[in-house]
Structure formats: structure tokens, C-alpha cells
Design a protein around this motif. Structure first.
Motif, PDB file in Angstrom:
ATOM      1  N   SER A  88       0.906  -0.945  -0.146  1.00  0.00           N
ATOM      2  CA  SER A  88      -0.242   0.413   0.180  1.00  0.00           C
ATOM      3  C   SER A  88       0.855   1.205  -0.025  1.00  0.00           C
ATOM      4  CB  SER A  88      -1.127   0.010   1.310  1.00  0.00           C
ATOM      5  OG  SER A  88       0.228   0.132   2.125  1.00  0.00           O
ATOM      6  N   PHE A  95      -5.156   5.658   1.045  1.00  0.00           N
ATOM      7  CA  PHE A  95      -3.680   4.999   1.278  1.00  0.00           C
ATOM      8  C   PHE A  95      -4.407   4.260  -0.200  1.00  0.00           C
ATOM      9  CE2 PHE A  95      -2.645   5.788   5.625  1.00  0.00           C
ATOM     10  CZ  PHE A  95      -0.969   5.554   5.342  1.00  0.00           C
ATOM     11  N   HIS A  97      -3.947   0.252  -2.758  1.00  0.00           N
ATOM     12  CA  HIS A  97      -4.169  -1.141  -2.259  1.00  0.00           C
ATOM     13  C   HIS A  97      -3.406  -1.924  -3.309  1.00  0.00           C
ATOM     14  CE1 HIS A  97      -4.958  -0.778   2.545  1.00  0.00           C
ATOM     15  NE2 HIS A  97      -5.784   0.034   1.905  1.00  0.00           N
ATOM     16  N   GLN A  98      -2.899  -2.573  -3.211  1.00  0.00           N
ATOM     17  CA  GLN A  98      -1.821  -2.905  -4.937  1.00  0.00           C
ATOM     18  C   GLN A  98      -1.759  -4.497  -4.916  1.00  0.00           C
ATOM     19  OE1 GLN A  98       1.259  -2.177  -7.953  1.00  0.00           O
ATOM     20  NE2 GLN A  98      -0.521  -1.291  -8.877  1.00  0.00           N
ATOM     21  N   THR A 121      -5.137  -2.925  -8.562  1.00  0.00           N
ATOM     22  CA  THR A 121      -5.707  -1.701  -7.628  1.00  0.00           C
ATOM     23  C   THR A 121      -6.704  -1.620  -7.202  1.00  0.00           C
ATOM     24  OG1 THR A 121      -3.534  -0.968  -8.530  1.00  0.00           O
ATOM     25  CG2 THR A 121      -4.424   0.858  -7.223  1.00  0.00           C
ATOM     26  N   ALA A 125      -9.026  -1.403   0.975  1.00  0.00           N
ATOM     27  CA  ALA A 125      -7.887  -2.498   0.715  1.00  0.00           C
ATOM     28  C   ALA A 125      -8.851  -3.439   0.221  1.00  0.00           C
ATOM     29  CB  ALA A 125      -8.020  -2.564   2.562  1.00  0.00           C
TER      30      ALA A 125
END
Length: 276
Positions: A88, A95, A97-98, A121, A125
Motif C-alpha cells: 500500500s 491509502f 492498495h495493490q 489496484t 483495502a
């Protein structure tokens, strides 16, 4: 060189390099809740899949604000060895997330290799739905130009340690400890827990160490003597390194007698410098 895409075939001028990208989004305007991008990157001549993953992780750490690696694991893409990074970073106050899977494939020129990167992506979350969607995409993928298993996953290079430091990672407590040397690590780590394999040890370069007991633990109720053990280089050169396992450490015990390692980011930077 004749070049092939989904829509056309054409002669590619020799000086040009392939930097094509496939992007899959859920909406035409604004960012999508979930998106997938497939890109390619050059691989150095002697670079293994693990080496490329380490280099990519370092580049992401430098490029992305508040970068945090949340997971690293081996996987498969199209029946070929692959690795997946989960991380992240902070963007515009939020944030991102990937999850990114990396697999080595044949390059456009004979004898060359490329890294194929499939990145999913999420603005938040990953939910069970999006994890399942990405897992399904990876499971369904077939590579048109896969490498042989031996070429895709050569042996990881073992870096010689330049310091006597010894790292001890507790799987049960998710804590990382740094000791001045191997003898101190053996003195301060419970031999019974070591025997149960709840501790993993690494030298200053992050190479895995293996405990060898010179005196066994006693479980006699009247004695309760603890055993004695020593550390040695792990017999498997492909044993996972501390960098591969650093994301498992949620607690860090800063050492009093090892200067320059006040927090986990400092440990990561130190290990990356050792590898470089």
C-alpha cells in the motif's frame, strides 16, 4: 522485427522498444474501485525472478509515499513460477492498495527475457470479492511465450554477510530481534521454542541460518534442563531471506548494542545495502 498485437501485425523499427500497457477499468470517468494493469519491464542478463522482485520492491519504496509491503509470496502464472507483492502507499490523503504478480517471459528478441507484471489496484483495502477476482484472473492466464522452469527460476544468489549481526524472527510473536552476533542470539532465545521451529534466524546479509543442537532439551519434570544449540549457514541456498520475511514482523525490538538499526525501515535499508 515483426510485431504482433491483438489487433494488428506490423514491422517494428529496430530502435523502438515495447512499452505497451493493457489497462482494465470499471468506469470511463474517474478512478475505478478495482482495476488491473499489465505491463512489461526489461530484466538484467543475470537477474533471477527473485532478484527482479527485490529490485522492484526497492524502486517502489523510493517512488511511492508511505510505501508499506504487506505480503510477499511465491505463486504461479500460466504454470510458470511467479511471485506476488502486496503493498500500500499514500496518495492524495488516502491509502491505495495493490497486488502485483510478476512472471518472467521470453522477450521480443531471441534469447532475451522480460518481466510481465499484472497489477490489481483498489482504492480501499482488498475485499473478498476483489481478491477472488484477481485470483481468478491469474488462475485463468495462459502465457504465449513462457520461459522454461529452469530459466525462469534460477538459483538465488547468496550474499556474504559483512557484519556479525544476527537477526531472530519469532513467528509466534511476530517480533524481530537483532543481536550483536550468533552466540548472543543463541543465549537469548529459548531453545525449546527453537526446537519447535517458532524462530527463524538470519545473518547480517539476510541469509537464512539453521540451528544445530549440541545438547538436547530435557523434558523430564524433575530436571527441565534446556538444551544448547549453535547456528550455521542453511543448507538450502534458496531458503527464504529475511527480506522475504520482513513483512511478518509486526513488533521490533531495537538493539542496544547494534547502532544504526532503530526501526524496521532502517533494518530494511541495511539489508538492501548488504545485498547491493
Amino acid at each position: 522485427m515483426q510485431y504482433h498485437t491483438n489487433s494488428a501485425t506490423f514491422d517494428l523499427p529496430a530502435p523502438l522498444k515495447d512499452k505497451s500497457m493493457h489497462m482494465f477499468v470499471m468506469r470511463d470517468d474517474g478512478p475505478s474501485e478495482f482495476s488491473v494493469v499489465i505491463t512489461h519491464a526489461d530484466v538484467l542478463p543475470e537477474e533471477s525472478l527473485a532478484d527482479f522482485g527485490d529490485r522492484l520492491r526497492q524502486e517502489l519504496g523510493r517512488a511511492l509515499p508511505r510505501f508499506q509491503l504487506r505480503g510477499l509470496k511465491e505463486c504461479q502464472v500460466g504454470a510458470s513460477p511467479a511471485i506476488e507483492l502486496a503493498y500500500s502507499w499514500r496518495k492524495d490523503g488516502n491509502f491505495m492498495h495493490q497486488r502485483q504478480a510478476i512472471v518472467l517471459v521470453e522477450g521480443p528478441a531471441p534469447g532475451t527475457r522480460q518481466a510481465m507484471m499484472i497489477a490489481a489496484t483498489c482504492l480501499n483495502a482488498f475485499t473478498e470479492e476483489w481478491n477472488a477476482a484477481f485470483d481468478g484472473l491469474l488462475a485463468s492466464m495462459t502465457l504465449r511465450n513462457p520461459l522454461s522452469v529452469a530459466a525462469a527460476a534460477p538459483k538465488r544468489k547468496v550474499v556474504a554477510a559483512t557484519q556479525p549481526y544476527t537477526f531472530a524472527l519469532s513467528a509466534r510473536r511476530r517480533s524481530l530481534h537483532v543481536y550483536a552476533n550468533q552466540a548472543e542470539a543463541c543465549r537469548k532465545t529459548d531453545p525449546r521454542e527453537v526446537e519447535l521451529e517458532t524462530w527463524a534466524f538470519f545473518d547480517a546479509a539476510g541469509n537464512r541460518l539453521q540451528p544445530h543442537f549440541t545438547a538436547p532439551n530435557s523434558y523430564d519434570p524433575g530436571l527441565r534442563n534446556t538444551g544448547m544449540y549453535q547456528l550455521a549457514a542453511h543448507p538450502d541456498p534458496d531458503a527464504t531471506s529475511l527480506l522475504d520475511n520482513l513483512h511478518l514482523a509486526a513488533i521490533y525490538d531495537p538493539p542496544m548494542d547494534v547502532p544504526g538499526l532503530p526501526h524496521l525501515d532502517a533494518v530494511r535499508n541495511f539489508l538492501e545495502q548488504q545485498a547491493a
